[in-house]
Scaffold this motif. Structure first.
Motif, PDB file in Angstrom:
ATOM      1  N   PRO A   1      -3.632  11.855   4.273  1.00 16.14           N
ATOM      2  CA  PRO A   1      -3.081  12.270   2.832  1.00 16.14           C
ATOM      3  C   PRO A   1      -2.265  10.959   2.423  1.00 16.14           C
ATOM      4  O   PRO A   1      -2.235   9.931   3.267  1.00 16.14           O
ATOM      5  N   VAL A   2      -2.818  10.924   1.244  1.00 19.70           N
ATOM      6  CA  VAL A   2      -1.550  10.057   0.743  1.00 19.70           C
ATOM      7  C   VAL A   2      -1.238   9.968  -0.547  1.00 19.70           C
ATOM      8  O   VAL A   2      -1.746  10.775  -0.790  1.00 19.70           O
ATOM      9  N   GLU A   3       0.655  10.192  -0.343  1.00 18.80           N
ATOM     10  CA  GLU A   3       1.319  10.886  -1.344  1.00 18.80           C
ATOM     11  C   GLU A   3       1.381   9.558  -2.253  1.00 18.80           C
ATOM     12  O   GLU A   3       2.139   8.284  -2.445  1.00 18.80           O
TER      13      GLU A   3
ATOM     14  N   LEU B   1     -12.693   7.513 -14.394  1.00 19.64           N
ATOM     15  CA  LEU B   1     -11.865   6.146 -14.912  1.00 19.64           C
ATOM     16  C   LEU B   1     -11.805   5.072 -13.772  1.00 19.64           C
ATOM     17  O   LEU B   1     -11.018   3.572 -14.416  1.00 19.64           O
ATOM     18  N   ARG B   2     -11.735   4.940 -12.328  1.00 22.89           N
ATOM     19  CA  ARG B   2     -11.427   4.673 -11.981  1.00 22.89           C
ATOM     20  C   ARG B   2     -12.718   3.404 -11.682  1.00 22.89           C
ATOM     21  O   ARG B   2     -12.682   2.485 -10.767  1.00 22.89           O
ATOM     22  N   TYR B   3     -13.710   3.986 -11.579  1.00 26.35           N
ATOM     23  CA  TYR B   3     -15.276   3.262 -11.473  1.00 26.35           C
ATOM     24  C   TYR B   3     -15.437   1.906 -12.837  1.00 26.35           C
ATOM     25  O   TYR B   3     -14.995   2.516 -14.110  1.00 26.35           O
TER      26      TYR B   3
ATOM     27  N   SER C   1       2.623   1.772  -6.019  1.00 25.07           N
ATOM     28  CA  SER C   1       4.273   2.671  -6.526  1.00 25.07           C
ATOM     29  C   SER C   1       3.416   4.416  -7.307  1.00 25.07           C
ATOM     30  O   SER C   1       4.275   4.603  -6.910  1.00 25.07           O
ATOM     31  N   GLY C   2       2.627   3.888  -7.673  1.00 21.91           N
ATOM     32  CA  GLY C   2       2.537   5.667  -8.056  1.00 21.91           C
ATOM     33  C   GLY C   2       2.149   5.963  -9.499  1.00 21.91           C
ATOM     34  O   GLY C   2       1.974   6.655 -10.180  1.00 21.91           O
ATOM     35  N   LYS C   3       2.347   4.321 -10.443  1.00 14.97           N
ATOM     36  CA  LYS C   3       2.634   4.216 -11.776  1.00 14.97           C
ATOM     37  C   LYS C   3       1.061   4.936 -12.536  1.00 14.97           C
ATOM     38  O   LYS C   3       1.540   6.047 -13.615  1.00 14.97           O
ATOM     39  N   SER C   4       0.385   4.394 -12.480  1.00 13.85           N
ATOM     40  CA  SER C   4      -1.140   5.219 -13.009  1.00 13.85           C
ATOM     41  C   SER C   4      -1.432   6.589 -12.204  1.00 13.85           C
ATOM     42  O   SER C   4      -1.728   7.431 -13.651  1.00 13.85           O
TER      43      SER C   4
ATOM     44  N   GLY D   1       7.406  -1.107 -11.684  1.00 19.02           N
ATOM     45  CA  GLY D   1       7.484  -0.774 -10.547  1.00 19.02           C
ATOM     46  C   GLY D   1       6.059  -1.098  -9.924  1.00 19.02           C
ATOM     47  O   GLY D   1       5.061  -1.907 -10.231  1.00 19.02           O
ATOM     48  N   PRO D   2       6.286  -1.994  -8.374  1.00 24.17           N
ATOM     49  CA  PRO D   2       5.089  -2.992  -7.843  1.00 24.17           C
ATOM     50  C   PRO D   2       3.712  -2.288  -7.643  1.00 24.17           C
ATOM     51  O   PRO D   2       3.417  -0.808  -7.996  1.00 24.17           O
ATOM     52  N   SER D   3       2.363  -2.562  -7.785  1.00 23.85           N
ATOM     53  CA  SER D   3       1.250  -2.379  -7.210  1.00 23.85           C
ATOM     54  C   SER D   3       1.286  -1.218  -6.089  1.00 23.85           C
ATOM     55  O   SER D   3       2.620  -1.558  -5.166  1.00 23.85           O
TER      56      SER D   3
ATOM     57  N   MET E   1      -6.438  12.604  -0.952  1.00 27.77           N
ATOM     58  CA  MET E   1      -7.217  12.850   0.283  1.00 27.77           C
ATOM     59  C   MET E   1      -7.816  11.423   0.577  1.00 27.77           C
ATOM     60  O   MET E   1      -8.830  11.703   0.207  1.00 27.77           O
ATOM     61  N   LEU E   2      -7.582  10.552   1.105  1.00 24.15           N
ATOM     62  CA  LEU E   2      -8.154   9.475   1.399  1.00 24.15           C
ATOM     63  C   LEU E   2      -9.012  10.212   3.209  1.00 24.15           C
ATOM     64  O   LEU E   2      -8.720   9.472   4.084  1.00 24.15           O
ATOM     65  N   GLY E   3     -10.371  10.423   3.027  1.00 27.46           N
ATOM     66  CA  GLY E   3     -11.500  11.489   4.409  1.00 27.46           C
ATOM     67  C   GLY E   3      -9.997  12.591   4.389  1.00 27.46           C
ATOM     68  O   GLY E   3      -9.813  12.927   3.910  1.00 27.46           O
TER      69      GLY E   3
HETATM   70  N1  LIG Z   1      -8.061   8.626  -5.503  1.00 31.89           N
HETATM   71  C1  LIG Z   1      -7.126   8.033  -4.943  1.00 31.89           C
HETATM   72  N2  LIG Z   1      -7.366   8.345  -3.913  1.00 31.89           N
HETATM   73  C2  LIG Z   1      -7.332   7.964  -2.965  1.00 31.89           C
HETATM   74  N3  LIG Z   1      -5.836   7.431  -2.689  1.00 31.89           N
HETATM   75  C3  LIG Z   1      -5.180   6.817  -4.006  1.00 31.89           C
HETATM   76  C4  LIG Z   1      -6.293   7.624  -5.422  1.00 31.89           C
HETATM   77  N4  LIG Z   1      -5.378   6.840  -6.805  1.00 31.89           N
HETATM   78  C5  LIG Z   1      -4.712   6.365  -6.307  1.00 31.89           C
HETATM   79  N5  LIG Z   1      -4.264   6.266  -5.228  1.00 31.89           N
HETATM   80  C6  LIG Z   1      -3.634   5.931  -3.630  1.00 31.89           C
HETATM   81  O1  LIG Z   1      -1.775   6.312  -4.239  1.00 31.89           O
HETATM   82  C7  LIG Z   1      -1.602   5.186  -4.237  1.00 31.89           C
HETATM   83  C8  LIG Z   1      -0.632   4.559  -5.666  1.00 31.89           C
HETATM   84  O2  LIG Z   1      -1.195   4.484  -6.694  1.00 31.89           O
HETATM   85  P1  LIG Z   1      -1.230   4.233  -8.085  1.00 31.89           P
HETATM   86  O3  LIG Z   1      -0.443   5.351  -8.660  1.00 31.89           O
HETATM   87  O4  LIG Z   1      -2.812   3.531  -8.713  1.00 31.89           O
HETATM   88  O5  LIG Z   1      -0.510   2.302  -7.933  1.00 31.89           O
HETATM   89  P2  LIG Z   1      -0.210   1.734  -9.024  1.00 31.89           P
HETATM   90  O6  LIG Z   1      -0.833   2.044 -10.361  1.00 31.89           O
HETATM   91  O7  LIG Z   1       1.218   1.761  -9.627  1.00 31.89           O
HETATM   92  O8  LIG Z   1      -0.360   0.481  -8.771  1.00 31.89           O
HETATM   93  C9  LIG Z   1      -1.500   3.830  -4.049  1.00 31.89           C
HETATM   94  O9  LIG Z   1      -1.959   3.145  -2.612  1.00 31.89           O
HETATM   95  C10 LIG Z   1      -3.306   3.848  -3.976  1.00 31.89           C
HETATM   96  O10 LIG Z   1      -3.963   3.609  -3.821  1.00 31.89           O
END
Ligand SMILES: Nc1ncnc2c1ncn2[C@@H]1O[C@H](COP(=O)(O)OP(=O)(O)O)[C@@H](O)[C@H]1O
Ligand SMILES: [Mg+2]
Lengths: 227, 426
Positions: free
Chosen positions: A20-22, B423-425, A45-48, A41-43, A15-17
């Protein structure tokens, strides 16, 4: 071969405020012991996000994730911590505690796991030798190159004999020559030591070195191919 | 994670920021030093006053003064120089004989007349308290009524005078400016006549007392002069006295209590009867109030230090967000993260308290030395600071306690950080 990770229709929504970010929109993945998977995958894309779930650092919004047979949705903070002891994690950068030496960073992982103190020393030296840093044990992170820092991070991730190793763009922050060294180490660990590996990268060439490549796009798995 | 490992890790964090840790610790050091210094000085003061009181007034004595106070403990009213309290009640010289007949437990009763006045001799003219006493009995009750130079005669001449040590030696440097046998004029302002007039007579110095010290009720004083009771009676033109000291045959509590009651009955509750025991408890209650007050003020400074600790811990928590994320990724439990942050506060509190206790103790001793040197006047103020185990352990516990309590919130916040967020920080 046994299954160590199984993800079924995994979803993660941030949740960004109020928006919702899926980040993950229903991912299915099965990982067997000893496998070497790269996630490409591109930046964004949800890898992390995916890797954080696999590392029990976060819980999915919906879907099932079994790690070593345990459904992590059902675990509390303490049990998640205990589960993480069985997982080795390497991030893109700032993996190490800056004030501690290479040796102390590795030992830290062991003392968190309450490993018998008498084994610390011997095992730490072995691990640092494995990653080729036997002569750098008393160096602090600031006194090591980027590649060396990543290798210490890998040594530390291996400290408690993890079930699998998660690497989030381990070579994203180092030059190509160092990247090669790190990759060689990862291959060795997988082939010779039988460590299961899941590695995130956005480098197609490195991804192809894995046994299997998972391609992600916009929170979904587009393809899952054996190289 | 094992406790030594937790403390080791906490310590490594403190070691990294020595200056910051030192400044944080300084708050604790100052607070604890203030508490220890103030308490050990007041406790030393109490010990020295109690000691002087015990020397000045033996346990088998009672002091009777005008002033209707049935308890004889609280609210002592001391009417120096008037011989009467506001109600018009007077103690008479003749009362001593009646008191002596009250009980077989009473050995003797000694009347004291006390007035403000002056002594003058050559170029000396100073304000003194003039005491009229029976020399022989007074010397029996107060061991400090003894001469270091000259003598205190048992049967004094009418014009015999004994001087307190500071009258003969105002500089307190061992040079007596008055010699035995000297004449000096004794003077008081008689306000009972209209207009008031100065009365005077020539007295002859027979002895000088040793140094007594600052305190003691009814007993010899360094700034007093002593003349025979009969002389005082005619010089001041009075048949009343200001104080009667009763000596008992023993100091049992039962005897003290029964005689106290008999005296109160005899004077219909219009006198205050003070026993050394009662004085002791008055002193104790006064001192515990003082200690509470001073300790309280010092404790507030420690609370300020606590807020400083909290402030620093919150800053440190923010700086170390990623570190906390790494620790959690390595499998560290929330309560271990909590313990690491609290461990830092324990180390800061413990070291701060120990240094503070040492500092406070040094400060107390320096203060005592300065007071004893007489730079600030007030007589030779022999004061040995006292550091009781209670104060030591209390200060230690308080220092650590305050640090830990103020670290609780930041530590709790650190422990509750979600690993992904931490960890994001970067
Ligand atoms: N803690 C968070 N709060 C809000 N949005 C997030 C958060 N973590 C990741 N996102 C969003 O989720 C999406 C996937 O992010 P991420 O998994 O980091 O991608 P990648 O590692 O592939 O670059 C992105 O749009 C990112 O902005
Ligand atoms: Mg990423």
């Amino acid at each position: 071969m046994s299954t160590i990770i199984e993800a079924i229709d995994l979803k993660k929504t941030y949740m960004l405020g109020k928006i919702p970010v899926e980040a993950l929109r229903g991912v299915n993945l099965k990982v067997d012991t000893g496998d070497f998977i790269s996630i490409l995958g591109p930046s964004g894309s949800g890898k992390s996000t995916m890797l954080n779930l696999l590392g029990a650092l976060d819980k999915p919004t919906s879907g099932t994730l079994l790690i070593d047979g345990v459904d992590i949705s059902k675990l509390g903070d303490n049990q998640l911590s205990e589960l993480r002891l069985k997982i080795g994690f390497v991030f893109q950068f700032f993996n190490l505690i800056p004030r501690l030496t290479a040796k102390a960073n590795v030992e830290l992982a062991m003392s968190i796991a309450n490993m018998n103190r008498t084994e610390h020393n011997k095992r730490t030296l072995e691990l640092l030798e494995t990653v080729g840093l036997k002569d750098r044990i008393n160096h602090k992170p600031a006194e090591l190159s980027g590649g060396q820092q990543q290798r210490v991070a890998i040594a530390r991730a291996l400290a408690n004999n993890p079930k699998f190793l998660l690497l989030d763009e381990p070579t994203g922050n180092v030059d190509s020559k160092t990247a090669k060294e790190v990759m060689t180490l990862i291959h060795t660990l997988n082939k010779e030591n039988g460590v299961s590996i899941i590695m995130v990268t956005h480098d197609q060439k490195l991804a192809n070195e894995a046994r299997r490549t998972v391609q992600m796009f916009d929170g979904e798995i587009q393809s899952d191919t054996v190289n | 994670m094992k406790t030594p490992d937790i403390f080791g890790y906490s310590f490594s964090a403190i070691k990294l920021r020595k200056l910051r840790a030192g400044l944080t610790m300084l708050g604790v050091i100052i607070g604890i030093a203030a508490i220890v210094a103030l308490l050990s000085i007041t406790q030393g003061l109490q010990a020295s006053i109690t000691d002087q009181l015990n020397q000045g007034l033996s346990a088998n004595s009672l002091i009777i003064m005008p002033g209707g106070d049935t308890s004889g403990q609280e609210g002592l009213s001391i009417n120096v120089g008037s011989g009467a309290d506001s109600s018009g009640f007077n103690l008479y010289l003749s009362d001593t004989a009646e008191i002596e007949n009250l009980s077989p437990d009473i050995d003797s009763a000694l009347a004291i007349i006390q007035r403000s006045g002056y002594v003058a001799s050559g170029n000396i003219n100073r304000r003194v308290t003039i005491y009229g006493v029976d020399f022989a009995t007074y010397a029996q009750v107060y061991s400090t009524f003894s001469a270091v130079t000259g003598t205190i005669p048992t049967n004094p001449q009418e014009n015999t005078i004994i001087l307190g040590s500071r009258i003969a030696d105002p500089g307190r440097n061992g040079t007596q400016i008055i010699t035995i046998g000297d004449n000096m004029n004794v003077l008081w302002l008689n306000a009972t006549t209209r207009p008031p007039m100065n009365e005077t007579y020539a007295a002859q110095v027979s002895g000088v007392l040793g140094t007594v010290g600052g305190f003691g009720i009814g007993g010899p004083s360094d700034t007093g002069v002593y003349i025979p009771l009969s002389t005082a009676e005619s010089f001041f033109g009075t048949d009343t006295c200001d104080m009667i000291i009763v000596t008992l045959t023993n100091s049992d509590k039962a005897t003290v209590d029964s005689v106290t009651n008999l005296i109160q009955e005899h004077f219909a509750g219009q006198v205050a009867v003070i026993s050394p025991d009662a004085l002791q408890s008055v002193l104790e209650s006064i001192f515990s109030t003082i200690q509470l007050f001073l300790g309280g003020i010092a404790a507030i400074s420690l609370l300020v230090a606590g807020v400083g600790i909290m402030n620093i811990m919150i800053v440190s928590l923010i700086e170390r967000t990623r570190e906390i994320g790494i620790l959690k990724a390595l499998g560290m439990k929330n309560r271990t993260v909590l313990a690491i942050f609290l461990g830092e506060s324990v180390i800061i509190g413990l070291m701060g308290a120990l240094i503070g206790i040492i500092g406070g103790w040094v400060l107390a001793n320096v203060t005592a030395t300065v007071l004893a040197s007489g730079i600030f006047g007030g007589g030779n103020f022999a004061l040995t600071p006292v550091l009781t185990p209670t104060v030591f352990l209390g200060a230690l516990g308080f220092g650590v306690g305050v640090s830990v309590i103020f670290a609780l919130y930041p530590a709790w916040r650190a422990s509750k950080l979600k690993p992904v967020d931490a960890l994001r920080y970067a």
